[in-house]
Design a protein around this motif. Structure first.
Motif, PDB file in Angstrom:
ATOM      1  N   CYS A   1      32.888 -33.177  49.579  1.00  0.00           N
ATOM      2  CA  CYS A   1      31.681 -33.894  49.167  1.00  0.00           C
ATOM      3  C   CYS A   1      31.417 -35.049  50.117  1.00  0.00           C
ATOM      4  O   CYS A   1      32.237 -35.968  50.226  1.00  0.00           O
ATOM      5  N   PRO A   2      30.272 -35.059  50.799  1.00  0.00           N
ATOM      6  CA  PRO A   2      30.000 -36.129  51.772  1.00  0.00           C
ATOM      7  C   PRO A   2      29.772 -37.486  51.110  1.00  0.00           C
ATOM      8  O   PRO A   2      29.916 -38.516  51.767  1.00  0.00           O
ATOM      9  N   GLY A   3      29.444 -37.495  49.817  1.00  0.00           N
ATOM     10  CA  GLY A   3      29.177 -38.774  49.157  1.00  0.00           C
ATOM     11  C   GLY A   3      30.390 -39.441  48.570  1.00  0.00           C
ATOM     12  O   GLY A   3      30.305 -40.552  48.043  1.00  0.00           O
ATOM     13  N   CYS A   4      31.562 -38.790  48.635  1.00  0.00           N
ATOM     14  CA  CYS A   4      32.768 -39.331  48.010  1.00  0.00           C
ATOM     15  C   CYS A   4      33.855 -39.546  49.058  1.00  0.00           C
ATOM     16  O   CYS A   4      34.309 -38.591  49.695  1.00  0.00           O
ATOM     17  N   ALA A   5      34.284 -40.779  49.207  1.00  0.00           N
ATOM     18  CA  ALA A   5      35.404 -41.076  50.088  1.00  0.00           C
ATOM     19  C   ALA A   5      36.709 -40.733  49.365  1.00  0.00           C
ATOM     20  O   ALA A   5      36.823 -40.884  48.154  1.00  0.00           O
ATOM     21  N   ALA A   6      37.690 -40.283  50.116  1.00  0.00           N
ATOM     22  CA  ALA A   6      38.960 -39.885  49.508  1.00  0.00           C
ATOM     23  C   ALA A   6      39.656 -41.060  48.823  1.00  0.00           C
ATOM     24  O   ALA A   6      40.388 -40.875  47.856  1.00  0.00           O
ATOM     25  N   ASP A   7      39.428 -42.260  49.320  1.00  0.00           N
ATOM     26  CA  ASP A   7      40.102 -43.435  48.753  1.00  0.00           C
ATOM     27  C   ASP A   7      39.175 -44.202  47.807  1.00  0.00           C
ATOM     28  O   ASP A   7      39.388 -45.385  47.540  1.00  0.00           O
TER      29      ASP A   7
ATOM     30  N   MET B   1      38.827 -35.830  36.155  1.00  0.00           N
ATOM     31  CA  MET B   1      37.575 -35.960  36.903  1.00  0.00           C
ATOM     32  C   MET B   1      37.756 -36.871  38.113  1.00  0.00           C
ATOM     33  O   MET B   1      37.163 -36.641  39.182  1.00  0.00           O
ATOM     34  N   THR B   2      38.586 -37.884  37.985  1.00  0.00           N
ATOM     35  CA  THR B   2      38.868 -38.770  39.123  1.00  0.00           C
ATOM     36  C   THR B   2      39.599 -38.010  40.223  1.00  0.00           C
ATOM     37  O   THR B   2      39.333 -38.208  41.421  1.00  0.00           O
ATOM     38  N   SER B   3      40.506 -37.123  39.834  1.00  0.00           N
ATOM     39  CA  SER B   3      41.205 -36.331  40.851  1.00  0.00           C
ATOM     40  C   SER B   3      40.256 -35.341  41.531  1.00  0.00           C
ATOM     41  O   SER B   3      40.404 -35.032  42.720  1.00  0.00           O
ATOM     42  N   VAL B   4      39.257 -34.845  40.781  1.00  0.00           N
ATOM     43  CA  VAL B   4      38.240 -33.983  41.386  1.00  0.00           C
ATOM     44  C   VAL B   4      37.492 -34.750  42.470  1.00  0.00           C
ATOM     45  O   VAL B   4      37.292 -34.256  43.595  1.00  0.00           O
ATOM     46  N   VAL B   5      37.070 -35.967  42.144  1.00  0.00           N
ATOM     47  CA  VAL B   5      36.329 -36.791  43.108  1.00  0.00           C
ATOM     48  C   VAL B   5      37.179 -37.078  44.343  1.00  0.00           C
ATOM     49  O   VAL B   5      36.688 -37.068  45.481  1.00  0.00           O
ATOM     50  N   ALA B   6      38.465 -37.312  44.122  1.00  0.00           N
ATOM     51  CA  ALA B   6      39.359 -37.634  45.241  1.00  0.00           C
ATOM     52  C   ALA B   6      39.727 -36.409  46.072  1.00  0.00           C
ATOM     53  O   ALA B   6      40.350 -36.554  47.133  1.00  0.00           O
ATOM     54  N   GLY B   7      39.356 -35.206  45.598  1.00  0.00           N
ATOM     55  CA  GLY B   7      39.684 -33.997  46.339  1.00  0.00           C
ATOM     56  C   GLY B   7      41.108 -33.537  46.151  1.00  0.00           C
ATOM     57  O   GLY B   7      41.615 -32.740  46.949  1.00  0.00           O
ATOM     58  N   THR B   8      41.787 -34.022  45.114  1.00  0.00           N
ATOM     59  CA  THR B   8      43.184 -33.655  44.885  1.00  0.00           C
ATOM     60  C   THR B   8      43.356 -32.706  43.704  1.00  0.00           C
ATOM     61  O   THR B   8      44.486 -32.356  43.358  1.00  0.00           O
TER      62      THR B   8
ATOM     63  N   PRO C   1      19.787 -41.884  46.116  1.00  0.00           N
ATOM     64  CA  PRO C   1      19.989 -40.766  47.051  1.00  0.00           C
ATOM     65  C   PRO C   1      21.333 -40.916  47.769  1.00  0.00           C
ATOM     66  O   PRO C   1      21.683 -42.006  48.227  1.00  0.00           O
ATOM     67  N   GLY C   2      22.071 -39.828  47.814  1.00  0.00           N
ATOM     68  CA  GLY C   2      23.381 -39.865  48.455  1.00  0.00           C
ATOM     69  C   GLY C   2      24.524 -40.137  47.497  1.00  0.00           C
ATOM     70  O   GLY C   2      25.688 -39.881  47.830  1.00  0.00           O
ATOM     71  N   GLU C   3      24.223 -40.681  46.317  1.00  0.00           N
ATOM     72  CA  GLU C   3      25.272 -40.882  45.325  1.00  0.00           C
ATOM     73  C   GLU C   3      25.676 -39.535  44.725  1.00  0.00           C
ATOM     74  O   GLU C   3      24.845 -38.638  44.567  1.00  0.00           O
ATOM     75  N   CYS C   4      26.925 -39.444  44.341  1.00  0.00           N
ATOM     76  CA  CYS C   4      27.444 -38.185  43.819  1.00  0.00           C
ATOM     77  C   CYS C   4      27.477 -38.213  42.286  1.00  0.00           C
ATOM     78  O   CYS C   4      28.108 -39.097  41.697  1.00  0.00           O
ATOM     79  N   PRO C   5      26.839 -37.251  41.623  1.00  0.00           N
ATOM     80  CA  PRO C   5      26.884 -37.198  40.161  1.00  0.00           C
ATOM     81  C   PRO C   5      28.292 -37.024  39.607  1.00  0.00           C
ATOM     82  O   PRO C   5      28.592 -37.497  38.514  1.00  0.00           O
TER      83      PRO C   5
ATOM     84  N   PRO D   1      19.528 -37.792  42.675  1.00  0.00           N
ATOM     85  CA  PRO D   1      20.350 -36.599  42.487  1.00  0.00           C
ATOM     86  C   PRO D   1      20.803 -36.378  41.035  1.00  0.00           C
ATOM     87  O   PRO D   1      21.494 -35.401  40.748  1.00  0.00           O
ATOM     88  N   GLY D   2      20.405 -37.288  40.125  1.00  0.00           N
ATOM     89  CA  GLY D   2      20.789 -37.133  38.723  1.00  0.00           C
ATOM     90  C   GLY D   2      20.465 -38.390  37.942  1.00  0.00           C
ATOM     91  O   GLY D   2      20.328 -39.472  38.518  1.00  0.00           O
ATOM     92  N   VAL D   3      20.343 -38.242  36.618  1.00  0.00           N
ATOM     93  CA  VAL D   3      19.979 -39.370  35.759  1.00  0.00           C
ATOM     94  C   VAL D   3      20.948 -39.424  34.580  1.00  0.00           C
ATOM     95  O   VAL D   3      21.031 -38.475  33.796  1.00  0.00           O
ATOM     96  N   LEU D   4      21.687 -40.509  34.472  1.00  0.00           N
ATOM     97  CA  LEU D   4      22.584 -40.704  33.335  1.00  0.00           C
ATOM     98  C   LEU D   4      21.759 -41.188  32.154  1.00  0.00           C
ATOM     99  O   LEU D   4      21.094 -42.224  32.236  1.00  0.00           O
ATOM    100  N   MET D   5      21.818 -40.471  31.041  1.00  0.00           N
ATOM    101  CA  MET D   5      20.937 -40.722  29.913  1.00  0.00           C
ATOM    102  C   MET D   5      21.702 -41.272  28.703  1.00  0.00           C
ATOM    103  O   MET D   5      22.839 -40.884  28.443  1.00  0.00           O
ATOM    104  N   GLY D   6      21.025 -42.174  27.966  1.00  0.00           N
ATOM    105  CA  GLY D   6      21.550 -42.617  26.679  1.00  0.00           C
ATOM    106  C   GLY D   6      22.826 -43.409  26.753  1.00  0.00           C
ATOM    107  O   GLY D   6      23.708 -43.226  25.924  1.00  0.00           O
ATOM    108  N   GLY D   7      22.957 -44.296  27.729  1.00  0.00           N
ATOM    109  CA  GLY D   7      24.230 -44.971  27.950  1.00  0.00           C
ATOM    110  C   GLY D   7      25.119 -44.011  28.714  1.00  0.00           C
ATOM    111  O   GLY D   7      25.038 -43.916  29.935  1.00  0.00           O
TER     112      GLY D   7
END
Length: 418
Positions: free
Chosen positions: A386-392, A328-335, A291-295, A248-254
């Motif tokens: 987001c199905p790939g990110c748990a709230a906790d 960005m962490t709060s985005v992932v947590a849905g808050t 696959p299934g990991e969230c960018p 689902p994505g490639v982290l480039m250059g470190g």
């Protein structure tokens, strides 16, 4: 355990014939190393080859050499093997497995710049020991010292290296002056990545060498690999080998190159193509999401890591990286709130080129790449969709570390110096 693989159609110039064993001085001599060659001839080869620095910035090596050589003062050479970039293992492996290739390149840089002394700047214990043994096996013609910084991201920045060698902390300083203008003890200083020096040594053994890349390929659930591949190899070729064509994505250059859109896997690993794709090769680290990991979660992990690596010298870096990581962490947590996305967008542009080193730029690039490429996915996080990110979910800032491939050491008697 990190494996080694070549995608070259012929010999792999950097991996060498036996990449799993430490190369001794006599091994290196038999392979053609340490042969006499005029510094001017070698400089012309470096210039003709268009060799660029392999530490991440990609600055033309000949231009750096020329600037130091033309300074009018007696220069210093620094072999930079600090390698603080996340997901990279190539420099540590080079110093562990091919220390004489690095040493040869460093001594040839001394000849080309007419330097009076040099330093090996290395944070890794095994690499420092290997380089120390290489110096004992072939004593250099100018005073040479190994300097050990702490293994941090900012320690590898060129002004941080100079500051540490001068007796201070391994922290970046404001520019100008650049090290090539005034570096170690005020002398013009060439700070060159160890892979760059290794390639200079290869050019001393032959007029042309294959144009290759030394890459560290990793990802959650993958066995990491150190790969030598031709310049122009596609990201897709690496994904195919790693069985991550559905990434689902490639982290480039470190982290500096951001997260590449999975629809751009056909992008060639060369500067112009990567720039057009909104990415960069940097230190050559390529991290495939499973696959299934969230960018978005990957970006949050990267931003948390960068915030923790800040040298805390620049107020804008401390506040900027902290704000990016927290938001960005709060985005992932849905808050997060919609205004948070707008703030992320502003920060990803306004924070560029505002710190003493590239750390804040890396954070801004990473955030911008996620917003640009995965905008709809980012928005799904606002309601926890987001199905790939748990709230906790807890940020995993250690996910990027890769150990170099294992290198066997064989004892050989050291013959008289040649």
């Amino acid at each position: 355990m990190t494996r080694i693989h070549s995608l070259m159609t012929g010999p792999a110039p950097l991996l060498g014939e036996n990449p799993g064993r430490r190369e001794t001085r006599d091994d290196y001599w038999r392979a053609g190393g340490y042969r006499d060659l005029s510094p001017d001839v070698l400089f012309n080869r470096v210039n003709a080859a268009g060799l660029r620095g392999r530490g991440g910035a990609g600055f033309p090596a000949a231009a750096k050499l020329r600037a130091v050589r033309a300074s009018g003062a007696v220069p210093v050479v620094v072999a930079n093997g600090a390698e603080g970039e996340p997901g990279s293992a190539k420099d540590r492996w080079l110093m562990r497995a091919r220390p004489h290739l690095v040493l040869d390149g460093m001594l040839r840089a001394v000849d080309m710049t007419r330097a009076a002394c040099c330093y090996v700047y290395v944070a890794d214990d095994e690499a420092a020991d290997s380089m120390g043994r290489a110096l004992a096996e072939r004593e250099p013609v100018v005073p040479t010292r190994i300097v050990r910084p702490e293994p941090t991201y900012v320690a590898g920045e060129e002004t941080a290296a100079v500051r540490r060698i001068n007796g201070g902390p391994a922290l970046p300083t404001a520019k100008p002056p650049r090290p090539f203008e005034a570096g170690v003890d005020g002398a013009p200083t060439l700070v060159a990545n160890v892979e760059t020096l290794a390639r200079i040594a290869l050019l001393a053994t032959r007029s042309q060498i294959p144009d290759s890349l030394l890459l560290t390929v990793s990802g959650r659930g993958l066995e990491p690999e150190l790969v030598e591949a031709p310049v122009g190899t596609s990201v897709q070729a690496l994904a195919y080998r790693a069985d991550r064509l559905d990434t689902p994505g490639v982290l480039m250059g470190g982290v500096f190159g951001g997260i590449l859109d999975p629809r751009r896997l056909a992008t060639a690993l060369e500067p112009a193509a990567l720039d057009a794709a909104g990415s960069a090769l940097g230190c050559g680290a390529v991290h495939f999401l499973a696959p299934g990991e969230c960018p978005v979660a990957l970006a949050a992990d990267g931003l948390v890591w960068l915030a923790g690596e800040s040298s805390r010298q620049c107020g804008v870096c401390v506040s900027g990286t902290t704000a990016l990581a927290r938001t960005m962490t709060s985005v992932v947590a849905g808050t997060a709130e919609p205004d948070d996305l707008a703030r992320l967008g502003r920060w990803s542009q306004s924070l560029r080129r505002r710190g003493a080193c590239g750390l804040l730029d890396a954070a801004a690039n990473l955030a911008a790449s996620v917003l640009r490429t995965f905008g709809p996915l980012v928005e799904t996080h606002l309601d926890g969709g987001c199905p790939g990110c748990a709230a906790d979910r807890t940020p995993d800032a250690d996910r990027f570390r890769v150990e170099p491939p294992t290198v066997r050491t064989t004892s050989h008697p050291v013959s008289a110096p040649r």
